[in-house]
Design an enzyme around this catalytic site. Sequence first.
Site, mmCIF file in Angstrom:
data_model
loop_
_atom_site.group_PDB
_atom_site.id
_atom_site.type_symbol
_atom_site.label_atom_id
_atom_site.label_comp_id
_atom_site.label_asym_id
_atom_site.label_seq_id
_atom_site.Cartn_x
_atom_site.Cartn_y
_atom_site.Cartn_z
ATOM 1 N N ARG A 23 4.580 27.310 1.408
ATOM 2 C CA ARG A 23 4.781 26.706 0.089
ATOM 3 C C ARG A 23 3.822 27.366 -0.899
ATOM 4 N NH1 ARG A 23 4.468 21.160 1.584
ATOM 5 N NH2 ARG A 23 6.708 21.295 1.969
ATOM 6 N N ASP A 103 -1.410 25.841 6.952
ATOM 7 C CA ASP A 103 -1.015 24.444 7.118
ATOM 8 C C ASP A 103 -0.737 24.185 8.603
ATOM 9 O OD1 ASP A 103 0.471 21.995 5.457
ATOM 10 O OD2 ASP A 103 1.312 22.383 7.445
ATOM 11 N N ASP A 107 -0.568 15.534 8.591
ATOM 12 C CA ASP A 107 -0.940 15.070 7.258
ATOM 13 C C ASP A 107 -1.393 13.623 7.358
ATOM 14 O OD1 ASP A 107 0.112 17.448 5.792
ATOM 15 O OD2 ASP A 107 2.031 16.705 6.535
ATOM 16 N N ASP A 120 3.628 13.371 10.705
ATOM 17 C CA ASP A 120 4.128 14.648 11.226
ATOM 18 C C ASP A 120 3.535 15.085 12.565
ATOM 19 O OD1 ASP A 120 5.740 14.764 8.973
ATOM 20 O OD2 ASP A 120 4.264 15.898 7.830
#
Length: 176
Positions: A23, A103, A107, A120
Amino acid sequence: MGFPKEGEKVQIHSYKHNGSIHRMWEETTILKGTQSLVIGANDRTVVTESDGRTWITREPAICYFHANYWFNVIGMLREDGVYYYCNLSSPFAYDPEALKYIDYDLDIKVYPDMTYTLLDEDEYEKHSEIMQYPPVIDTILKRNVAHLTQWIHQRKGPFAPDFVDMWYERYLMYRN
């Protein structure tokens, strides 16, 4: 590795363990930049996903990155209070292209009343297998989840009562 300067506008790039882009945030204003800590802010910035889709953030956000911790924290200012989204990730790196991190799927979402949810875990397990995370990554991330939840309970660092509001006020000086 250098570090971004106060007032500079930078991109943020999130990668996956295998090196693929995850992202990108188009523009974040740096409010504090040192070798070990970067605090930035953005509002209605364009975000590009790995598949090319784009979307625009809905609210002002204060971003907290630390070179010694395997997480970053986004404080989002909403009408009913500050919500936090915490990414378990590598410590940040910075180069002229962007502020970057890896990442690692896990989270933590923190609500205005400071309750939180770990998210997650299934995605982490799946990617751990597919991308072959070394066992040390699991150890590091578990330690950092514990560290992060301790900060949440203690209202420390980016979770301190006035942290997000104070940095948002600083951000407004750059917008005017």
